[in-house]
Write a protein that holds these residues in place. Structure first.
Motif, PDB file in Angstrom:
ATOM      1  N   ASP A   1      -4.331 -13.591  -8.133  1.00 23.08           N
ATOM      2  CA  ASP A   1      -4.205 -12.435  -9.035  1.00 23.08           C
ATOM      3  C   ASP A   1      -5.578 -11.810  -9.287  1.00 23.08           C
ATOM      4  O   ASP A   1      -6.602 -12.433  -9.063  1.00 23.08           O
TER       5      ASP A   1
ATOM      6  N   ILE B   1      -1.451 -11.328  -5.457  1.00 26.54           N
ATOM      7  CA  ILE B   1      -1.300 -10.585  -4.220  1.00 26.54           C
ATOM      8  C   ILE B   1      -2.621 -10.075  -3.684  1.00 26.54           C
ATOM      9  O   ILE B   1      -2.678  -9.412  -2.659  1.00 26.54           O
ATOM     10  N   HIS B   2      -3.671 -10.315  -4.409  1.00 22.16           N
ATOM     11  CA  HIS B   2      -4.933  -9.771  -3.960  1.00 22.16           C
ATOM     12  C   HIS B   2      -5.699 -10.830  -3.176  1.00 22.16           C
ATOM     13  O   HIS B   2      -5.551 -12.023  -3.404  1.00 22.16           O
TER      14      HIS B   2
ATOM     15  N   ASP C   1      -0.918  -9.093 -11.876  1.00 22.48           N
ATOM     16  CA  ASP C   1      -2.302  -9.224 -12.297  1.00 22.48           C
ATOM     17  C   ASP C   1      -2.367  -9.306 -13.804  1.00 22.48           C
ATOM     18  O   ASP C   1      -1.425  -8.958 -14.514  1.00 22.48           O
TER      19      ASP C   1
ATOM     20  N   LYS D   1      -0.100  -0.107  -6.704  1.00 20.78           N
ATOM     21  CA  LYS D   1      -0.925  -1.311  -6.800  1.00 20.78           C
ATOM     22  C   LYS D   1      -2.326  -0.866  -7.164  1.00 20.78           C
ATOM     23  O   LYS D   1      -2.805   0.193  -6.747  1.00 20.78           O
TER      24      LYS D   1
ATOM     25  N   SER E   1       2.657  -5.333 -13.494  1.00 20.18           N
ATOM     26  CA  SER E   1       3.869  -5.445 -12.670  1.00 20.18           C
ATOM     27  C   SER E   1       3.542  -6.056 -11.311  1.00 20.18           C
ATOM     28  O   SER E   1       4.432  -6.531 -10.608  1.00 20.18           O
ATOM     29  N   ASP E   2       2.251  -6.048 -10.918  1.00 20.57           N
ATOM     30  CA  ASP E   2       1.827  -6.683  -9.665  1.00 20.57           C
ATOM     31  C   ASP E   2       1.455  -8.152  -9.846  1.00 20.57           C
ATOM     32  O   ASP E   2       0.979  -8.794  -8.920  1.00 20.57           O
TER      33      ASP E   2
ATOM     34  N   GLN F   1       5.797   0.771 -10.682  1.00 22.39           N
ATOM     35  CA  GLN F   1       6.004  -0.549 -10.076  1.00 22.39           C
ATOM     36  C   GLN F   1       5.717  -0.534  -8.582  1.00 22.39           C
ATOM     37  O   GLN F   1       5.459  -1.581  -7.983  1.00 22.39           O
ATOM     38  N   GLN F   2       5.786   0.653  -8.005  1.00 25.17           N
ATOM     39  CA  GLN F   2       5.527   0.749  -6.572  1.00 25.17           C
ATOM     40  C   GLN F   2       4.045   0.880  -6.263  1.00 25.17           C
ATOM     41  O   GLN F   2       3.641   0.847  -5.104  1.00 25.17           O
TER      42      GLN F   2
END
Lengths: 293, 641
Positions: A80, A32-33, A121, A18, A118-119, A15-16
């Motif tokens: 995303d 987030i992208h 995407d 990317k 989890s990001d 989860q940490q």
């Protein structure tokens, strides 16, 4: 799968992470992208001349002071990432028997998929020789992804390039692509498949999974006649101690050819052994080579 | 090397034809090797590798092939029964170790002379010969290991001592011939040997040769001493000594009596010495009249050294209360006691009656006998005394006769029965035999095809036996096998009484029952022994003299019972003492031997079989736990970008 795929600690570490991409892509949702779309995101992208109706909060007064002209700032929209994980499930991935090569490849695919999910995407798994899975979004979709891949058994032979082409046929939006295979095929075939992906503007990384028995020739357990798992081609061998070094040189040359093309094409190439723990590969090796951050 | 190889042969050479099966093993592995193939993920790299190689079909079998090949060859060799036959003759040396060998021949004993002669003889023999040394007294016994070299034999000879007992060389020869397989037996004895040609030469016969030894010497000896008239009270008692001279001419001798101390040593003289003139071939009876209470005595004879080369038979012991001998009642219509041969047995008193006279005897008179021998007769009712029936007539009620057979063929016997002790049953031969129906209370000891010819059992506290072959007259060494059977029967019939006054050094006394025994013998030797119903024991009388035997039975103080008896052991043996003229020993020049494995041959197949089985076990373990090389986890081709 009878046992939990990953340990809880591994999930937390995933989860940490990317998915790292070197390109910006238009996403379908806010993520987030960085995306190519200019909108209301946080990242400054450019100036344009003020036109009535523009949000006056975005007027760059410094630029006005310098130029006596009104300009507004433009920002990039964060959206995303479209991730596709292409997994080779041909018969060659089932050999050597008991080496766990396909299991490693599948687990790597799922780990990458979970990082993406989890990001925020979306991830689609494309099993060469089979149907594509639906897009999965969000960490909670992992169980559905696992269920989709659990029943896959490596078997059959197919044209690698055509299968990659078919996998891309339903992909409208480019994004990040991970191609996982043993790539024990003529380099030209691999290059042709990678060209397809590059042509569709995917940010491609290839993960080559080989078993220890393929990385180093075991003359004691290699009989005089070997049979190709996919083509049924037979080869007669007369192995000796020198054969180990000869084999190593030939394999290195094959991998080097692949690496040269990848380096020239901006494609990441990672070689892993099925004997390595998946956690070590994902948490250590992938970040080291820039697949994850 | 040539002689080494010539000593090796295969008893079953045809089995070596199994060896070419090894070619089948090679073919099997070749087939397995060529058919062995493996599926791999891709032949991409291996195909490139193969291009650089010249493919040769080489036979590269795994370790298991060599193990299986070796096991196959060992099994074929084992099946061929390899035998290592050491060269040279296998020679048995039968050395007379009886009492007569203690006689002096000049400054040394006859045994020393014989030993030296044997060593000289050994020096003339081929070095490849192997020897086994046997002594003859009191019974056949091997000294040292079997089939030893001449050098080892010389060492063993130094350890041989002459015993104080008689031997039976013809019986010992028969035992040698049936127990072991030799090429020759050399008899070394002080007796002149007459070899009789038996006409049975061949591979399955034992050649008998005697080492020519000649001894001269005269001997004075005692053959009996008896204490009589012990109930005369103040009138004293008499001691009768029987003396002999084995010599060419009359010999002067002195006979004296002595007391016997508590420790068994010679005590004070009793009366004066008596001078006697002993005539050759005649026994002289010398009487002593003594006063006082009779006690154990020892009689001693002495004379000129030249007339007495053997000193061990110059003493004789007697004790009041010791058994006067086994009283045997012979019931026979046709065989007088003197012709029965039984009186020649030391310690036996034989009374002979006819069947009619026996029927007239009172029970008390019958009970005075230690046991009864019915020769070709039978009692109408079982007597109250242990009895032996030899060739009883049909119709007798004690051991019913089933039939009479000609040339009976022995089929089985009880090897653990007291009657077959030391008995070579296969050598029991008779032109005809009476076959019995075995009573319920008896056992069939020796059987022929038609039934039992030797039956024995106990009824109403007495022992009864029936022999279907002729045992009388007792001829001793002339018919050694029959003699052994007869003595076994006499010993068994006399029960615990044994042959108490006919004992010589080397004899044994059976100790039976739940008892503790204390035996004090000559030279103050005291031995304690325990016997039980399940595990009887025995005591061997090693030296001549007076033995006091005390037995205690019962476990509680009020139930304990103590019994004591005195046993006298003497070196009475006319065969050993009558040195002049020496009794001739008649031996066959060959003896038949059973078909036994060739002596001195080392049979090798068990070793080969064990090794082959061990190798096959290794092969099985390799199959279950194959040796695998560990593959490297990341070889030299692994690289990352």
């Amino acid at each position: 799968m009878a046992e939990p795929l990953f340990a809880p600690q591994f999930f937390r570490k995933l989860q940490q992470l990317k998915i790292h991409t070197r390109k910006a892509y238009l996403g379908s949702r806010q993520g987030i992208h960085r995306s190519l779309r200019r909108g209301h995101g946080l990242e400054f992208a450019d100036y344009r001349v003020y036109t009535p109706g523009d949000d006056f909060r975005h007027i760059d007064w410094g630029a006005y002071a310098r130029t006596d002209r009104l300009y507004v700032r433009q920002f990039r929209e964060e959206q995303d990432l479209n991730v596709i994980v292409i997994l080779d499930a041909s018969a060659s991935m089932a050999y050597p028997e008991g080496s766990g090569k396909f299991v490693t490849a599948r687990d790597l695919a799922l780990a990458l998929g979970y990082v993406a999910m989890s990001d925020g995407d979306s991830v689609m798994f494309s099993i060469l020789g089979r149907e594509n899975t639906p897009r999965f979004r969000g960490a909670r979709a992992l169980s559905r992804a696992v269920k989709a891949l659990a029943s896959v058994e490596p078997e059959g032979s197919f044209n690698f390039v055509e299968e990659v082409r078919a996998a891309l046929a339903r992909q409208k939006i480019p994004g990040r692509c991970f191609l996982i295979s043993d790539f024990m095929m003529p380099v030209e075939q691999t290059i042709a498949a990678l060209d397809l992906l590059r042509g569709r503007n995917f940010d491609v990384s290839i993960i080559q999974v080989l078993a220890p028995e393929e990385l180093r020739l075991d003359t004691a357990n290699t009989p005089p006649v070997v049979v190709d798992a996919e083509t049924n081609e037979t080869v007669e061998l007369a192995l000796s101690r020198a054969s180990v070094q000869e084999y190593a040189a030939l394999l290195a040359a094959h991998i080097a050819a692949l690496e040269r093309y990848c380096a020239k094409s901006g494609i990441s190439h990672v070689l892993v052994s099925s004997a390595e723990p998946v956690q070590d590969i994902v948490l250590t090796k992938f970040p080291a080579v820039g697949l994850l951050k | 090397m040539g002689s080494l190889l010539s000593s090796f042969y295969f008893a079953q050479p045809l089995a070596l034809l199994l060896a070419p099966l090894a070619a089948l093993l090679v073919l099997a592995y070749l087939r397995k090797q060529s058919g062995s193939r493996k599926v791999v993920a891709s032949v991409l790299i291996l195909k490139a590798l193969a291009k650089h190689q010249t493919i040769k079909r080489r036979f590269k079998p795994p370790l298991r092939f060599f193990l299986e090949l070796l096991a196959l060859l060992l099994l074929a060799a084992a099946a061929a029964a390899p035998v290592w036959q050491s060269p040279g003759d296998k020679v048995a040396i039968l050395l007379d170790s009886s009492m007569s060998m203690r006689a002096l021949a000049g400054p040394e004993s006859r045994l020393s002379v014989a030993r030296r002669a044997l060593v000289d003889w050994l020096d003339e023999q081929p070095s490849e010969n192997h020897y086994s040394l046997f002594t003859s007294a009191p019974a056949l016994r091997r000294k040292g290991d079997s089939l030893i070299s001449a050098a080892d034999l010389r060492s063993e000879l130094r350890e041989v001592e002459a015993e104080l007992s008689a031997d039976n060389i013809p019986l010992a020869l028969e035992q040698l011939a049936t127990e072991e397989r030799f090429d020759r037996v050399i008899v070394v004895t002080d007796r002149p040997v007459e070899t009789v040609r038996t006409g049975t030469p061949g591979a399955d016969s034992l050649r008998v040769e005697a080492l020519p030894l000649t001894f001269a010497g005269h001997n004075l000896y005692l053959s009996d001493v008896a204490i009589e008239g012990v109930n005369r009270g103040e009138r004293g008692y008499s001691v009768k000594v029987t003396a002999h001279s084995a010599s060419l001419a009359p010999a002067e001798a002195s006979i004296r009596l002595f007391t016997v101390e508590r420790d068994g040593s010679k005590g004070r003289p009793l009366g004066d010495a008596r001078q006697v003139t002993l005539r050759p071939g005649q026994e002289s009876l010398v009487s002593f009249v003594l006063t006082g209470e009779p006690d154990a005595i020892v009689a001693e004879i002495s004379g000129e050294p030249a007339s007495d080369v053997l000193l061990e038979d110059d003493r004789a012991w007697a004790a009041p209360g010791a058994s006067q001998g086994i009283r045997l009642l012979l019931v026979s219509d046709e065989l007088p006691a003197a012709e029965s041969g039984i009186p020649s047995l030391t310690g036996f008193e034989v009374d002979r009656v006819t069947a009619r006279d026996f029927a007239a005897l009172s029970p008390a008179e019958v009970a005075r006998a230690s046991f009864i021998v019915f020769h070709k007769s039978a009692p109408t009712v079982p007597p109250p005394v242990s009895s032996l029936l030899i060739l009883p007539p049909e119709g007798n009620t004690l051991f019913p006769v089933r039939s009479v057979v000609e040339s009976p063929r022995l089929t089985s016997w009880q090897s653990s029965h007291p009657l077959t002790s030391y008995l070579r049953v296969p050598l029991l031969k008779s032109a005809a035999a009476v076959v019995f129906d075995t009573p319920e209370w008896a056992q069939a000891v020796v059987n022929v095809e038609q039934g039992a010819i030797l039956v024995a059992g106990e009824s109403r506290g007495y022992r009864f036996a029936a022999a279907g072959i002729e045992l009388l007259p007792f001829e001793g060494q002339k018919t050694p096998t029959l003699s052994v059977l007869t003595l076994n029967l006499f010993r068994w019939l006399s029960g615990a009484a044994e042959l108490q006054s006919g004992l010589t050094p080397g004899s044994s006394l059976a100790l039976e029952g739940e008892k503790s025994w204390v035996i004090s013998g000559p030279d103050n030797n005291i031995v304690t022994l325990e016997s039980s119903e399940d595990t009887p024991t025995s005591f061997t009388f090693a030296a001549p003299g007076i033995y006091r035997i005390t037995s205690v039975s019962g476990s509680h103080a009020d139930a304990m019972r103590q019994e004591s008896e005195t046993i006298v052991v003497n070196t009475f043996s006319p065969q050993e003492s009558a040195l002049y003229p020496p009794p001739t020993l008649t031996l066959p020049d060959t003896l038949p031997t059973p078909a036994l494995a060739t002596p001195g041959a080392s049979v090798l197949w068990p070793i080969l079989l064990r090794v082959a089985l061990f190798i096959l076990l290794l092969d099985i373990l390799l199959q279950c736990f194959p040796v695998r090389r560990r593959a490297d986890s990341a070889g030299g081709a692994l690289s990352t970008t």
